[in-house]
Design a protein around this motif. Structure first.
Motif, mmCIF file in Angstrom:
data_model
loop_
_atom_site.group_PDB
_atom_site.id
_atom_site.type_symbol
_atom_site.label_atom_id
_atom_site.label_comp_id
_atom_site.label_asym_id
_atom_site.label_seq_id
_atom_site.Cartn_x
_atom_site.Cartn_y
_atom_site.Cartn_z
ATOM 1 N N ASN A 142 21.289 -26.871 0.204
ATOM 2 C CA ASN A 142 22.464 -27.438 0.866
ATOM 3 C C ASN A 142 23.672 -27.433 -0.067
ATOM 4 N N ALA A 143 23.451 -27.727 -1.342
ATOM 5 C CA ALA A 143 24.557 -27.737 -2.299
ATOM 6 C C ALA A 143 25.133 -26.337 -2.488
ATOM 7 N N LEU A 144 24.273 -25.341 -2.585
ATOM 8 C CA LEU A 144 24.755 -23.963 -2.728
ATOM 9 C C LEU A 144 25.511 -23.520 -1.481
ATOM 10 N N GLY A 145 25.035 -23.937 -0.318
ATOM 11 C CA GLY A 145 25.764 -23.633 0.907
ATOM 12 C C GLY A 145 27.140 -24.260 0.905
ATOM 13 N N ALA A 146 27.253 -25.475 0.366
ATOM 14 C CA ALA A 146 28.548 -26.154 0.305
ATOM 15 C C ALA A 146 29.488 -25.485 -0.695
ATOM 16 N N ILE A 147 28.945 -24.898 -1.750
ATOM 17 C CA ILE A 147 29.783 -24.197 -2.739
ATOM 18 C C ILE A 147 30.449 -22.982 -2.112
ATOM 19 N N GLY A 148 29.701 -22.248 -1.294
ATOM 20 C CA GLY A 148 30.284 -21.115 -0.592
ATOM 21 C C GLY A 148 30.328 -19.838 -1.401
ATOM 22 N N ALA A 149 31.439 -19.122 -1.326
ATOM 23 C CA ALA A 149 31.559 -17.763 -1.857
ATOM 24 C C ALA A 149 31.085 -17.598 -3.300
ATOM 25 N N PRO A 150 31.385 -18.511 -4.220
ATOM 26 C CA PRO A 150 30.927 -18.306 -5.604
ATOM 27 C C PRO A 150 29.409 -18.238 -5.750
ATOM 28 N N ALA A 151 28.670 -18.689 -4.744
ATOM 29 C CA ALA A 151 27.206 -18.695 -4.834
ATOM 30 C C ALA A 151 26.558 -17.513 -4.125
ATOM 31 N N VAL A 152 27.333 -16.679 -3.448
ATOM 32 C CA VAL A 152 26.743 -15.633 -2.606
ATOM 33 C C VAL A 152 25.915 -14.644 -3.420
ATOM 34 N N ASP A 153 26.454 -14.115 -4.496
ATOM 35 C CA ASP A 153 25.742 -13.080 -5.250
ATOM 36 C C ASP A 153 24.438 -13.609 -5.837
ATOM 37 N N ALA A 154 24.465 -14.808 -6.382
ATOM 38 C CA ALA A 154 23.245 -15.378 -6.959
ATOM 39 C C ALA A 154 22.194 -15.616 -5.883
ATOM 40 N N LEU A 155 22.620 -16.034 -4.711
ATOM 41 C CA LEU A 155 21.679 -16.253 -3.609
ATOM 42 C C LEU A 155 21.120 -14.934 -3.089
ATOM 43 N N ARG A 156 21.929 -13.899 -3.069
ATOM 44 C CA ARG A 156 21.427 -12.583 -2.653
ATOM 45 C C ARG A 156 20.310 -12.121 -3.582
ATOM 46 N N ALA A 157 20.510 -12.332 -4.863
ATOM 47 C CA ALA A 157 19.478 -11.926 -5.827
ATOM 48 C C ALA A 157 18.198 -12.727 -5.623
ATOM 49 N N LEU A 158 18.329 -14.028 -5.415
ATOM 50 C CA LEU A 158 17.150 -14.868 -5.213
ATOM 51 C C LEU A 158 16.457 -14.533 -3.896
ATOM 52 N N LEU A 159 17.226 -14.194 -2.886
ATOM 53 C CA LEU A 159 16.670 -13.804 -1.591
ATOM 54 C C LEU A 159 15.713 -12.630 -1.733
ATOM 55 N N LEU A 160 16.120 -11.621 -2.495
ATOM 56 C CA LEU A 160 15.308 -10.418 -2.649
ATOM 57 C C LEU A 160 14.205 -10.603 -3.687
ATOM 58 N N GLU A 161 14.395 -11.570 -4.552
ATOM 59 C CA GLU A 161 13.411 -11.829 -5.609
ATOM 60 C C GLU A 161 12.165 -12.514 -5.068
ATOM 61 N N SER A 162 12.329 -13.338 -4.028
ATOM 62 C CA SER A 162 11.229 -14.190 -3.574
ATOM 63 C C SER A 162 11.041 -14.116 -2.068
ATOM 64 N N ASP A 163 9.792 -13.864 -1.650
ATOM 65 C CA ASP A 163 9.433 -14.000 -0.239
ATOM 66 C C ASP A 163 8.893 -15.388 0.058
ATOM 67 N N GLY A 164 8.812 -16.208 -0.983
ATOM 68 C CA GLY A 164 8.274 -17.547 -0.834
ATOM 69 C C GLY A 164 9.352 -18.580 -0.576
ATOM 70 N N TRP A 165 9.091 -19.801 -1.027
ATOM 71 C CA TRP A 165 9.936 -20.944 -0.706
ATOM 72 C C TRP A 165 11.354 -20.790 -1.255
ATOM 73 N N ALA A 166 11.497 -20.244 -2.455
ATOM 74 C CA ALA A 166 12.835 -20.061 -3.023
ATOM 75 C C ALA A 166 13.641 -19.067 -2.193
ATOM 76 N N GLY A 167 13.010 -17.978 -1.767
ATOM 77 C CA GLY A 167 13.708 -16.991 -0.951
ATOM 78 C C GLY A 167 14.092 -17.534 0.410
ATOM 79 N N ILE A 168 13.224 -18.358 0.990
ATOM 80 C CA ILE A 168 13.538 -18.992 2.277
ATOM 81 C C ILE A 168 14.757 -19.900 2.131
ATOM 82 N N ASN A 169 14.788 -20.679 1.060
ATOM 83 C CA ASN A 169 15.931 -21.563 0.825
ATOM 84 C C ASN A 169 17.204 -20.777 0.543
#
Length: 574
Positions: free
Chosen positions: A399-426
């Motif tokens: 929720n905090a990363l969602g509130a940060i917005g654009a500055p968090a997009v690239d880091a979240l993209r990397a985590l998305l592809l890194e994990s098919d588990g709970w971290a990737g879902i979040n």
């Protein structure tokens, strides 16, 4: 049969319908015409809704209609199984309530003009207790009944933003003695309910026809019925079509103002103002907060100390919000704020989420690390702690990363592809909370639809694509109607399978895309026959919103085949 409170008892036998002629006659041309003119909420009502999570009002329909509906419901509950999602075609008079200017206006106000009706509906009857309960026993039962609703057919993440809403309709007079729903104001931001929350239950009392509009995640409880008649509450769910671009209510100003009535125990103004800016369609969701606190001057070290657990909750929240006022200058507080996530007092956690959002980019890496650690902890379990096939609670860091917005997009993209588990879902969820700001992540999200084996991640990704909307390849979504994965065929909740969940989320988010889903029309036509009724219903919504002649013809054909003769019952069959 048992009601939502778990209380069983003898139902008063049905004794016939009241005269419907009176209310039909009273449904004048003036009243029919007002159905086309929604009565929108005011700024004050919207601000109150953002704070408390609920509003109560009365639709302008002829009084006799409520009596007709009440008696029809008595017959059904007395003689038949609860019709569940089919309650509206079983008692079609309720469409006059849902189409009233007040109900439509309230839904437009909180969800936007293109809101969708969810196929899940339910009549919650409360039977009379067998013998009167003492005040203490009544209080204990209310506490036991307290809950936050789960989604259907399978789980969906709880969300702070106004993406889902619930209408509760009471066709009978509802004094506290008949057991009306009790609500816990402000709990829409909670992951769960505590004893402190349960001590704040407020009855939603009112005359026949009372309607309560609630944030889907606000805590509530069935009351205790100590009168010799049924108490009925009929629940209808609705969802937002697209992100807000401008106020959809009767807005006179987009300036955040604290409402006159604040019936919540803690001051979470940073949360309320943030939600206000989002629903106003502002590009900066902290615009109101910055405007009020533009000249904030404070020592971060002092505030960090005041936010510590050795202080009272209200004082800690005040310190956390003061840190948020420092924005980027509050970066030194990030480790402290992150430490409050997930395990601290709920109000402290919620304030910390949005304070981290206000700090911005400096909080991204620590939050990503926190999510990664959450994933490592949860992936060793059969099921992540936050994932219940009812109500799913994502990590506070998401929720905090969602509130940060654009500055968090690239880091979240990397985590998305890194994990098919709970971290990737979040990570997928956090991107979705940004709406179209996260559109650079669309290729990564689409890749997940074909490469991940996790139905949980795919369902989350589908919702995120529906939120982003921009540049979404709809055929990648509609292809999931025909995905055949044997591991998705096992019943996991209320006889629903992962396949049902994936197809429902696919159809729902295509419906949210409106005319942008036109390329998926042929696939949606086939999805009308999906064995999961939720998927077929959302496919129909999608075709209706696409609006082509062929889509509308298919919609009408589907509706005609689904039509229901409400005058036919267990005795009269034709």
């Amino acid at each position: 049969m048992r009601d939502e409170s778990g209380e069983s008892g003898l139902a008063p036998h049905f004794t016939g319908y009241p005269d419907t002629g009176a209310w039909l006659t009273n449904l004048t041309d003036r009243q029919r015409s007002t159905m086309d003119t929604p009565i929108l909420l005011t700024d004050e009502q919207m601000q109150e809704f953002l704070v408390t999570g609920y509003l109560v009002f009365y639709p302008d329909v002829p009084d006799g209609i409520h009596d007709t509906i009440y008696h029809r419901l008595n017959e059904i509950i007395d003689e038949e199984p609860n019709p569940g999602n089919n309650i509206l075609p079983r008692v079609p008079e309720m469409r006059h309530i849902l189409n009233s200017p007040e109900v439509r206006g309230a839904l437009i106000s909180v969800l936007g003009e293109d809101y969708l009706e969810h196929p899940h509906r339910f009549c919650h009857p409360v039977w009379p207790v067998k013998k009167p309960l003492s005040p203490k026993a009544t209080e204990e039962k209310l506490s036991k009944n307290s809950h936050q609703d789960g989604y259907t057919p399978l789980g969906h993440p709880k969300q702070h933003y106004l993406r889902y809403a619930r209408i509760m309709y009471y066709p009978q007079d509802s004094p506290v003695e008949v057991g009306p729903t009790h609500v816990i104001p402000g709990t829409q931001f909670n992951k769960g309910l505590t004893d402190e929350d349960r001590d704040r239950l407020i009855p939603v009392t009112g005359k026949a026809g009372t309607v309560s509009l609630t944030h889907f995640d606000v805590g509530h409880a069935a009351g205790v019925n100590q009168m010799p008649k049924f108490r009925h509450m009929i629940k209808f769910l609705y969802l937002r079509g697209e992100q807000p671009r401008q106020p959809s209510w009767d807005s006179q100003s987009t300036e955040w103002k604290r409402p006159v009535q604040v019936t919540v125990p803690y001051d979470l103004e940073i949360v309320w103002a943030h939600g206000w800016d989002w629903v106003c369609g502002k590009a900066d969701r902290y615009a109101s907060w910055k405007q009020v606190h533009a000249d904030a001057m404070a020592d971060a070290a002092t505030l960090i100390d005041r936010a510590g657990s050795n202080h009272e909750v209200a004082d800690r929240i005040a310190a956390i919000q003061a840190i948020a006022s420092l924005a980027e200058a509050g970066a030194s507080a990030v480790p402290t704020l992150v430490s409050f996530l997930d395990t601290d007092h709920q109000a402290v956690r919620t304030a910390s989420i949005y304070a981290l959002g206000a700090v911005g980019e400096a909080a991204v890496e620590p939050l990503i690390d926190h999510l990664r650690a959450d994933g490592q902890r949860e992936d060793g379990k059969d099921l992540p702690k936050g994932w219940s096939e009812g109500a799913i609670s994502m990590e506070d860091a998401a929720n905090a990363l969602g509130a940060i917005g654009a500055p968090a997009v690239d880091a979240l993209r990397a985590l998305l592809l890194e994990s098919d588990g709970w971290a990737g879902i979040n990570a997928a969820f956090a991107l979705g909370e940004m709406d179209e700001v996260a559109s650079p992540a669309v290729p990564d999200l689409v890749k997940c639809l074909t490469e991940t084996r996790s139905h949980r991640k795919i369902r989350t990704v589908l919702d995120t694509l529906g939120n982003i909307r921009k540049d979404v390849p709809v055929k990648a979504i509609s292809a999931l109607f025909f995905e055949d994965r044997p591991e998705w065929d096992e019943d996991i909740h209320r006889w629903w399978t992962p396949t049902d969940g994936v197809r429902t989320h696919a159809a729902m988010n295509l419906a949210r895309l409106g005319t942008d889903a036109a390329d998926a029309e042929d696939d949606l036509l086939k999805a009308l026959d999906d064995p999961c009724g939720h998927a077929g219903s959302f496919a129909m919504n999608a075709l209706q919103r696409i609006g082509s002649p062929s889509a509308l013809a298919a919609t009408m054909d589907y509706l005609m085949s689904q039509r229901w003769d409400a005058s036919v019952d267990g005795v009269r069959q034709f």
